[in-house]
Design an enzyme around this catalytic site. Structure first.
Site, short mmCIF file in Angstrom:
data_model
loop_
_atom_site.label_atom_id
_atom_site.label_comp_id
_atom_site.label_asym_id
_atom_site.label_seq_id
_atom_site.Cartn_x
_atom_site.Cartn_y
_atom_site.Cartn_z
N TYR A 68 0.86 -1.19 0.00
CA TYR A 68 0.00 0.00 0.00
C TYR A 68 0.89 1.23 0.00
O TYR A 68 1.84 1.31 0.79
CB TYR A 68 -0.91 0.02 1.24
CG TYR A 68 -1.71 1.30 1.32
CD1 TYR A 68 -2.96 1.39 0.70
CD2 TYR A 68 -1.20 2.44 1.94
CE1 TYR A 68 -3.68 2.58 0.71
CE2 TYR A 68 -1.93 3.63 1.97
CZ TYR A 68 -3.16 3.69 1.36
OH TYR A 68 -3.87 4.86 1.36
N GLU B 74 -2.84 7.88 -4.38
CA GLU B 74 -2.82 6.55 -3.75
C GLU B 74 -2.59 5.44 -4.78
O GLU B 74 -3.18 5.48 -5.86
CB GLU B 74 -4.16 6.31 -3.05
CG GLU B 74 -4.24 4.98 -2.31
CD GLU B 74 -5.63 4.71 -1.75
OE1 GLU B 74 -5.80 4.79 -0.53
OE2 GLU B 74 -6.55 4.44 -2.56
#
Ligand code: GDP
Ligand code: MN
Length: 361
Positions: free
Chosen positions: A100, A183
Site C-alpha cells: 500500500y 494513492e
C-alpha cells in the site's frame, strides 16, 4: 475532484511510475480489439467511483475465448448504484506481493504524509485500525519540492529499492497536481517488476482553476448551481432549509435549530450585499432539495437591503412556507412587502427559528 483509475494511471505513466498495459473502452465491441493490443490474458476493470470495486464484481478476468461475453456482462452491470460506462482493459498480472502506498495531507500537522505498508490490497482504514504498526507514516516538510533520500529510505524500510523511485515520482505527482491524495493500492510485485495495479488521485478543489479544470464534475447538480452563484452551500439530512448571510449568522441559525431539536436539511450563505435576484436563486435552490418542508431566512441588512431580500423571497414563489427574520436597512419596507404577500416575518431569530422547527414537525 477525483480522477478515475484510468486517468490516475495515465498521470502515473507520464510521471515515470510503472503501470500495466491497458486500453480504455466505452462499449463491449471495443473489448476484443483492445485485448489484441494489451495481452493474451486481461482483467476488465469498471471505471466507477466506488470503494471495493473488485469485491463488488467490477473486475473480471478475460481472454480471447470469452472477451465478448465478459465485456457484455460488465457493461450491463450496475455497481453499487453506478452504471458501468467505461472499462479499462488491462493486462492480467502475476502478483507475488501487494503493498500500500499513498501520499496525503495530515491536516493537524499541516504536512504531507507518506503512508506505506508491506500489506496492501486491503482496506487501508481496516489496516490502520487493526494493525497500525504495519502502516508507516513518514511526514514531509512542506517546503520540499522533491523528496530527500532519508525520507524515502525511512518510508520503504527493507522493501524493494525500486519502490523508492515510485515514491519519489508519486510525490512529484502529488505536488504538481495540487493533490490532497495520491494513492496506489495495491502496488504490486510481479515478474516484470513493481507496478501500480490501481490508482486514485484527489485534487484540492481550491486549485481547479490553476490545474486548468473549468468545472468540478464531481459536484451534485445543486452544489454546482450554488457554486455558479458563489453561494456557500452544504446539504444535511433534516427538513428545514436555512438561508443566512455571513458564516457566523448562518452557523448560529443551525445551532439554534439544533437547540430546539430541529434538523436542518441544508444551509446556504448568500454572502454580502445580496440583491433580490440572488435571494430568489438562493430560496429556489434551498427549496429544490427533496425533503425540505420549511425554509427559514435569517438575514441581517447592512449593505444588503431588507426590501431587496423581501422581493427576492416573493419572486422565488416556492410552495413551502418561508419564515423570515430580517433586521437592518429598510427593514420596515421589507416587512410591509412580505406581510402584503402573506409571508411570516418574526422579530427575532429565536422566534423565527422556533416557528420553523414547529412547522417542520
Ligand atoms: P479495487 O477493488 O477497486 O481496489 O481494485 P484493484 O485494482 O485494487 O483490484 C483489487 C484486487 O484484485 C487487487 O488488490 C489484487 O489483489 C486483485 N487482482 C488480481 N489480479 C489482478 C490483476 O491482474 N490486476 C489488478 N489490478 N488486480 C488484480
Ligand atoms: Mn484498489
Amino acid at each position: 475532484m477525483k480522477f478515475r483509475e484510468y486517468e490516475a494511471k495515465q498521470i502515473f505513466r507520464d510521471a515515470g511510475i510503472p503501470v500495466p498495459n491497458s486500453v480504455l473502452i466505452t462499449s463491449p465491441n471495443e473489448a476484443a480489439p483492445a485485448l489484441s493490443i494489451v495481452a493474451d490474458n486481461v482483467v476488465l476493470k469498471a471505471q466507477v467511483d466506488v470503494g471495493g470495486r473488485g469485491k463488488a464484481g467490477g473486475i473480471l478476468p478475460a481472454n480471447a475465448d470469452n472477451i465478448n461475453a465478459v465485456a457484455a456482462e460488465l457493461f450491463g452491470k450496475t455497481i453499487k448504484g453506478l452504471k458501468v460506462e467505461k472499462v479499462l482493459v488491462e493486462e492480467a498480472l502475476e502478483i507475488s506481493h501487494e503493498y500500500y502506498l499513498s501520499i496525503t495531507i495530515d491536516r493537524s500537522k499541516k504536512m504531507p504524509v507518506i503512508l506505506f505498508s508491506k500489506e496492501g490490497g486491503v482496506e487501508i482504514e481496516t489496516l490502520a485500525k487493526e494493525r497500525p504498526e504495519a502502516l508507516r507514516r513518514i511526514y514531509v516538510d512542506p517546503s520540499f519540492v522533491t523528496l530527500p533520500d532519508f525520507i524515502v529510505r525511512n518510508a520503504i524500510g527493507d522493501a524493494p529499492k525500486e519502490i523508492g523511485k515510485i515514491i519519489r515520482n508519486l510525490y512529484t505527482v502529488f505536488i504538481a497536481k495540487d493533490a490532497v491524495l495520491a494513492e496506489i493500492n495495491p502496488l504490486v510485485m510481479t515478474p516484470q517488476g513493481v507496478l501500480a495495479a490501481d490508482g486514485k488521485i484527489i485534487l484540492d478543489d481550491n486549485s481547479l482553476a490553476r490545474q486548468g479544470i473549468s468545472e468540478n464534475r464531481d459536484l451534485a447538480p445543486r452544489e454546482a448551481e450554488a457554486e455558479k452563484h458563489g453561494f456557500s452551500y452544504v446539504e444535511l439530512d433534516g427538513s428545514i432549509g436555512v438561508i443566512g448571510n455571513g458564516a457566523g449568522l448562518t452557523m448560529s441559525t443551525l445551532d439554534i435549530i439544533a437547540h430546539y431539536k430541529g434538523k436542518a436539511a441544508n444551509f446556504l450563505d448568500v454572502g454580502g450585499g445580496a440583491n433580490s435576484d440572488r435571494v430568489m436563486y438562493a430560496v429556489r435552490l434551498v427549496a429544490s432539495m427533496p425533503g425540505v418542508k420549511v425554509i427559514v431566512v435569517n438575514l441581517l441588512g447592512g449593505i444588503t437591503r431588507c426590501d431587496e431580500v423581501a422581493k427576492g423571497i416573493i419572486a422565488a414563489g416556492i410552495s413551502q412556507p418561508v419564515i423570515v427574520r430580517l433586521a437592518g436597512t429598510n427593514e420596515a419596507e421589507g416587512r410591509r412587502l412580505l406581510e402584503e404577500h402573506g409571508y411570516r416575518m418574526l422579530d427575532t431569530m429565536d422566534l423565527a427559528i422556533r416557528a420553523a422547527v414547529e412547522v417542520a414537525q
